[in-house]
Write a protein that holds these residues in place. Structure first.
Motif, PDB file in Angstrom:
ATOM      1  N   VAL B  75       0.837  -1.206   0.000  1.00  0.00           N
ATOM      2  CA  VAL B  75       0.000   0.000   0.000  1.00  0.00           C
ATOM      3  C   VAL B  75       0.869   1.253   0.000  1.00  0.00           C
ATOM      4  O   VAL B  75       0.612   2.222  -0.719  1.00  0.00           O
ATOM      5  N   THR B  76       1.934   1.228   0.804  1.00  0.00           N
ATOM      6  CA  THR B  76       2.817   2.392   0.874  1.00  0.00           C
ATOM      7  C   THR B  76       3.451   2.684  -0.486  1.00  0.00           C
ATOM      8  O   THR B  76       3.521   3.835  -0.917  1.00  0.00           O
ATOM      9  N   LEU B  77       3.899   1.629  -1.171  1.00  0.00           N
ATOM     10  CA  LEU B  77       4.539   1.829  -2.478  1.00  0.00           C
ATOM     11  C   LEU B  77       3.549   2.426  -3.475  1.00  0.00           C
ATOM     12  O   LEU B  77       3.883   3.340  -4.235  1.00  0.00           O
ATOM     13  N   ILE B  78       2.315   1.906  -3.477  1.00  0.00           N
ATOM     14  CA  ILE B  78       1.310   2.455  -4.394  1.00  0.00           C
ATOM     15  C   ILE B  78       1.016   3.908  -4.022  1.00  0.00           C
ATOM     16  O   ILE B  78       0.893   4.780  -4.885  1.00  0.00           O
ATOM     17  N   ALA B  79       0.947   4.186  -2.710  1.00  0.00           N
ATOM     18  CA  ALA B  79       0.659   5.551  -2.259  1.00  0.00           C
ATOM     19  C   ALA B  79       1.761   6.516  -2.687  1.00  0.00           C
ATOM     20  O   ALA B  79       1.498   7.673  -3.027  1.00  0.00           O
ATOM     21  N   MET B  80       3.016   6.032  -2.670  1.00  0.00           N
ATOM     22  CA  MET B  80       4.124   6.901  -3.091  1.00  0.00           C
ATOM     23  C   MET B  80       3.931   7.359  -4.532  1.00  0.00           C
ATOM     24  O   MET B  80       4.194   8.514  -4.880  1.00  0.00           O
ATOM     25  N   GLY B  81       3.463   6.450  -5.384  1.00  0.00           N
ATOM     26  CA  GLY B  81       3.185   6.842  -6.771  1.00  0.00           C
ATOM     27  C   GLY B  81       1.994   7.777  -6.857  1.00  0.00           C
ATOM     28  O   GLY B  81       1.990   8.737  -7.633  1.00  0.00           O
ATOM     29  N   LEU B  82       0.983   7.495  -6.030  1.00  0.00           N
ATOM     30  CA  LEU B  82      -0.233   8.326  -6.064  1.00  0.00           C
ATOM     31  C   LEU B  82       0.057   9.767  -5.680  1.00  0.00           C
ATOM     32  O   LEU B  82      -0.613  10.684  -6.153  1.00  0.00           O
ATOM     33  N   VAL B  83       1.050   9.977  -4.822  1.00  0.00           N
ATOM     34  CA  VAL B  83       1.387  11.345  -4.408  1.00  0.00           C
ATOM     35  C   VAL B  83       1.644  12.213  -5.640  1.00  0.00           C
ATOM     36  O   VAL B  83       1.190  13.360  -5.716  1.00  0.00           O
ATOM     37  N   LEU B  87      -0.480  15.457  -6.576  1.00  0.00           N
ATOM     38  CA  LEU B  87       0.178  16.773  -6.611  1.00  0.00           C
ATOM     39  C   LEU B  87      -0.368  17.623  -7.749  1.00  0.00           C
ATOM     40  O   LEU B  87      -0.345  18.844  -7.686  1.00  0.00           O
ATOM     41  N   LEU B  88      -0.834  16.987  -8.818  1.00  0.00           N
ATOM     42  CA  LEU B  88      -1.413  17.751  -9.921  1.00  0.00           C
ATOM     43  C   LEU B  88      -2.900  17.985  -9.705  1.00  0.00           C
ATOM     44  O   LEU B  88      -3.571  18.553 -10.562  1.00  0.00           O
ATOM     45  N   GLY B  89      -3.429  17.505  -8.562  1.00  0.00           N
ATOM     46  CA  GLY B  89      -4.862  17.627  -8.337  1.00  0.00           C
ATOM     47  C   GLY B  89      -5.641  16.608  -9.137  1.00  0.00           C
ATOM     48  O   GLY B  89      -6.848  16.751  -9.327  1.00  0.00           O
ATOM     49  N   GLU B  90      -4.965  15.586  -9.650  1.00  0.00           N
ATOM     50  CA  GLU B  90      -5.646  14.514 -10.387  1.00  0.00           C
ATOM     51  C   GLU B  90      -5.804  13.325  -9.449  1.00  0.00           C
ATOM     52  O   GLU B  90      -5.361  13.355  -8.300  1.00  0.00           O
ATOM     53  N   ILE B  91      -6.430  12.256  -9.946  1.00  0.00           N
ATOM     54  CA  ILE B  91      -6.584  11.059  -9.133  1.00  0.00           C
ATOM     55  C   ILE B  91      -6.351   9.845 -10.034  1.00  0.00           C
ATOM     56  O   ILE B  91      -6.598   9.914 -11.227  1.00  0.00           O
ATOM     57  N   ASP B  92      -5.823   8.786  -9.466  1.00  0.00           N
ATOM     58  CA  ASP B  92      -5.685   7.536 -10.209  1.00  0.00           C
ATOM     59  C   ASP B  92      -6.403   6.432  -9.432  1.00  0.00           C
ATOM     60  O   ASP B  92      -5.859   5.866  -8.493  1.00  0.00           O
ATOM     61  N   LEU B  93      -7.647   6.160  -9.833  1.00  0.00           N
ATOM     62  CA  LEU B  93      -8.418   5.125  -9.150  1.00  0.00           C
ATOM     63  C   LEU B  93      -8.016   3.738  -9.602  1.00  0.00           C
ATOM     64  O   LEU B  93      -8.396   2.745  -8.990  1.00  0.00           O
ATOM     65  N   SER B  94      -7.253   3.659 -10.676  1.00  0.00           N
ATOM     66  CA  SER B  94      -6.927   2.351 -11.226  1.00  0.00           C
ATOM     67  C   SER B  94      -5.639   1.785 -10.639  1.00  0.00           C
ATOM     68  O   SER B  94      -5.256   0.663 -10.962  1.00  0.00           O
ATOM     69  N   ALA B  95      -4.982   2.555  -9.749  1.00  0.00           N
ATOM     70  CA  ALA B  95      -3.660   2.126  -9.277  1.00  0.00           C
ATOM     71  C   ALA B  95      -3.711   0.755  -8.607  1.00  0.00           C
ATOM     72  O   ALA B  95      -2.801  -0.050  -8.766  1.00  0.00           O
ATOM     73  N   GLY B  96      -4.786   0.493  -7.855  1.00  0.00           N
ATOM     74  CA  GLY B  96      -4.887  -0.792  -7.168  1.00  0.00           C
ATOM     75  C   GLY B  96      -4.888  -1.956  -8.140  1.00  0.00           C
ATOM     76  O   GLY B  96      -4.062  -2.868  -8.045  1.00  0.00           O
ATOM     77  N   PHE B  97      -5.798  -1.912  -9.109  1.00  0.00           N
ATOM     78  CA  PHE B  97      -5.874  -3.021 -10.049  1.00  0.00           C
ATOM     79  C   PHE B  97      -4.734  -2.994 -11.049  1.00  0.00           C
ATOM     80  O   PHE B  97      -4.358  -4.043 -11.587  1.00  0.00           O
ATOM     81  N   ALA B  98      -4.144  -1.806 -11.287  1.00  0.00           N
ATOM     82  CA  ALA B  98      -2.942  -1.769 -12.118  1.00  0.00           C
ATOM     83  C   ALA B  98      -1.860  -2.607 -11.442  1.00  0.00           C
ATOM     84  O   ALA B  98      -1.147  -3.377 -12.104  1.00  0.00           O
ATOM     85  N   SER B  99      -1.754  -2.477 -10.108  1.00  0.00           N
ATOM     86  CA  SER B  99      -0.768  -3.301  -9.400  1.00  0.00           C
ATOM     87  C   SER B  99      -1.154  -4.781  -9.519  1.00  0.00           C
ATOM     88  O   SER B  99      -0.292  -5.648  -9.634  1.00  0.00           O
TER      89      SER B  99
END
Lengths: 271, 419
Positions: B75-83, B87-99
């Motif tokens: 979770v921490t590793l995925i969160a590091m990418g999400l930061v 930072l651009l004010g965007e969101i990536d909801l697919s990060a979980g299933f991308a992993s």
């Protein structure tokens, strides 16, 4: 002051589709002088500035910069010549500090690492050169600055790059009295430091307080460019609203009405 | 610059050298002004640890501490990418299933196709890179809101995982190197050596910076504060390594279990690398600029589209690394890898750590701190014997709390004119 203009525009035409926004416009900006560009809404001030800064290509006309004919096709070329524009909406990032904003997009680096000390020093020197004493720390976020301070940072950003011509788009529009005085003082200092300054303003008090020359646009035409000392408040207002005033401006359809300033002008000054 | 008369006294030169007292006052003023940074995460972490230690003494054991680290790693590793995306004010909801997709690729390459582990890791990371590029392209060039693009990705990748798993089969990962990532420990000596190296490196960077700034007469943090930071890091790392080097095995005769889990230095290295990228390179500066004021960034000559695409690439690539760690920890990949609560935990970790959902504010360290909070909640509640229902509710409440802290601190900041 100086006899030869730094930037001279001749016969600039610009159309957006069927609408001709600029017609045969001429403008000169002299080093060490503040040239005020005035005109009503829609007169073409912003378009003219965007042509100078390379955002819009012109349809016809020539640019002479520092005695040489040049063509400006994009903002980078304008910046290369030393032309910087300070836009009305400032274009600062609230979440960055003063130094970071001043160097945004042109950061100093050593290798791939940002060279923060050099940038901070250059920013400090630039602000000192402009006798800016109002900011507490160069490392404070721009969001914590007042409107006047932000404008100061935006102007300092423009002069950081060996710029020679600085164009200010309504720098005092959103400011209070004291802050306006502060910014105008800064504008004057830019010119005193040898830069050519073009100041766009709606405020006649500002224009007369700080400018050396006044250029008036009326419906896309440059109707007059005169020394500020040779013209009165009322005449400028007439030029802006009617395109002519006495012997100045467009040729009258019904004949000229003498050469004195009309005394019946009702406007005491536009805010 | 050359056009302006340069005098020797600038605002920086005039400012008096700051003392410790003024430094603390400055910090306190910033906190009151809404710039609270990681304070809630650290305070929350301390509070949670205290509560759980009192209620369940088994929480405060070396074994559980090591457990916590490996539990929270993915979770921490995925969160590091999400930061980066946040930072651009965007969101990536697919990060979980991308992993999940990347983990499935890893499992297929290493177990089904039988390639060596490094080929599988490369394939997984490349998959993440491709996914991120596609998402970024759709957001930046086509102009679809990131919420929609990644929601579509969330659904589609879920399907891709199923397809790669051939309808729900579970592929085991037996490669010793891959299994070691989340399950084995470094030797105690190596743990100490790495900790010492980290502290020495941090000290060198901090002191060099201090000297360089002092030499130029720029405002500096007081030396005591700089030294304090170094001592703090040394203390934290020292205690952590000491505890992790204790014997955790229930029966030493059968097996010895001690040392820092291998995944910890992996996270630490990525933390340092990404922090360097964000804080010390112009690319990182441009990310903050685009997050703060896109138009200003564009006018400053920054290629905004390129920045937007690149953050999605970083995010999905970090998700791939998270997926690899998840696969390693579970020794297998199943259709639920990266699914269920992984994404929300990751977003929660970033936000709890202090990264703003509104863009322009955040650090990679936030993801690590927030990830620790999320892991402590999950772990502690598990020890207390609560059902997963309660765990979900509590994690949801904590995420909401963190988001409110973010929103309120923004309001406070707006009121005090401090962002």
């Amino acid at each position: 002051m100086s006899a030869t203009p730094l930037l001279e525009l001749r016969g600039i035409d610009k159309s957006f589709g069927p609408v001709q926004v600029l017609r045969n416009v001429a403008l000169s900006a002299y080093p060490g002088e503040v040239t005020a560009l005035v005109g009503d809404n829609g007169a073409g001030k912003s378009t003219l500035v965007k042509c100078i800064s390379g955002i819009h290509p012109t349809d016809a006309g020539e640019f002479v910069f520092d005695g040489r004919p040049v063509s400006i096709n994009n903002p980078r070329e304008a910046a290369g010549l030393g032309i910087e524009v300070v836009y009305q909406d400032l274009a600062l990032c609230d979440n960055l500090d003063i130094v970071q904003n001043m160097f945004l997009g042109r950061e100093k680096r050593s290798g791939i690492v940002l060279d923060e000390p050099t940038m901070e020093q250059m920013a400090a020197e630039t602000l000192a050169g402009l006798s800016v004493r109002t900011v507490k720390s160069l490392r404070q976020h721009v969001s914590s600055l007042s409107g006047g301070q932000r404008q100061t940072v935006a102007i300092a950003k423009a002069v950081l790059w060996n710029s020679r011509l600085v164009i200010l788009d309504e720098p005092t529009a959103a400011l209070g009295v004291a802050q306006t005085a502060q910014v105008l003082e800064l504008v004057r200092r830019l010119a005193d430091n040898g830069l050519a300054v073009v100041l766009i303003s709606h405020n006649m008090n500002d224009v007369f307080a700080v400018s050396d020359r006044i250029a008036a646009l009326y419906l896309g035409q440059m109707v007059a460019q005169v020394r500020t000392t040779d013209i009165t408040h009322a005449q400028v207002v007439e030029l802006i609203t009617a395109g002519r005033s006495g012997g100045l401006g467009l040729a009258a359809d019904t004949g000229a009405n003498g050469n004195g300033a009309p005394a019946d002008s009702t406007t005491g000054g536009v805010s | 610059m050359s056009t302006t008369a340069v005098t020797q006294e600038g605002p920086a030169a005039v400012a008096p050298p700051s003392s410790i007292g003024s430094h603390i006052r400055d910090y306190w003023r910033r906190v009151r002004g809404g710039d609270i940074g990681a304070l809630p995460a650290v305070a929350g972490l301390l509070a949670l640890c205290t509560i759980f230690s009192i209620m369940r003494p088994s929480f405060l054991t070396a074994g559980n501490f090591a457990n916590l680290l490996t539990q929270g790693a993915a979770v921490t590793l995925i969160a590091m990418g999400l930061v980066f995306v946040l930072l651009l004010g965007e969101i990536d909801l697919s990060a979980g299933f991308a992993s999940g997709v990347c983990a499935a690729v890893l499992a297929n390459v290493v177990t089904v196709l039988g390639y060596p582990w490094y080929v599988a890791v490369l394939a997984a990371v490349l998959t993440g890179l491709v996914i991120g590029t596609a998402l970024g392209f759709l957001v930046a060039k086509v102009g679809i809101p990131s919420f929609v693009v990644t929601l579509a990705g969330f659904l589609a990748f879920q399907g891709v995982v199923l397809l790669l798993m051939e309808e729900g089969r579970n592929i085991s990962v037996r490669d010793p190197v891959l299994v070691a990532i989340a399950n084995n420990n470094m030797s105690p000596v190596l743990g100490w050596a790495l900790a010492a190296f980290a502290v020495a490196g941090f000290a060198a960077v901090q002191l060099l910076r201090y000297r360089k700034r002092a030499a130029r007469g720029l405002i500096n943090d007081p030396l005591a504060v700089v030294l304090g930071r170094i001592v703090m890091l040394a203390l934290v790392l020292g205690i952590a390594v000491y505890v992790l080097n204790l014997e955790r095995s229930r029966n030493v005769l059968i097996t010895s279990l001690k040392g820092v889990p291998i995944v910890v230095p992996i996270i630490a290295v990525l933390l340092v690398v990404w922090t360097f990228v964000l804080k010390r390179t112009s690319y990182g500066r441009h990310i903050y600029a685009v997050g703060g004021n896109k138009e200003a960034a564009r006018r400053a000559g920054i290629n905004v589209d390129r920045i937007r695409i690149s953050v999605f690439m970083i995010c999905s690539t970090m998700a791939a690394i998270g997926g690899i760690v998840a696969a390693s920890r579970a020794n297998s990949v199943d259709p639920n890898t990266g699914g269920s609560n992984v994404l929300l935990y990751a977003v929660g970790a970033a936000v709890i750590g202090g990264t703003s959902l509104f863009g322009g504010k955040g650090r990679v360290l936030d993801a690590v701190l927030g990830g620790a909070v999320v892991a402590v909640i999950a772990n502690g509640m598990g020890l207390m014997g609560y059902s997963s229902g309660v765990k979900y509710v509590v994690t949801g409440v904590v995420l909401l709390l963190a988001a409110s802290v973010d929103a309120l601190s923004r309001r406070r900041a707006a009121a005090t004119g401090n962002r």
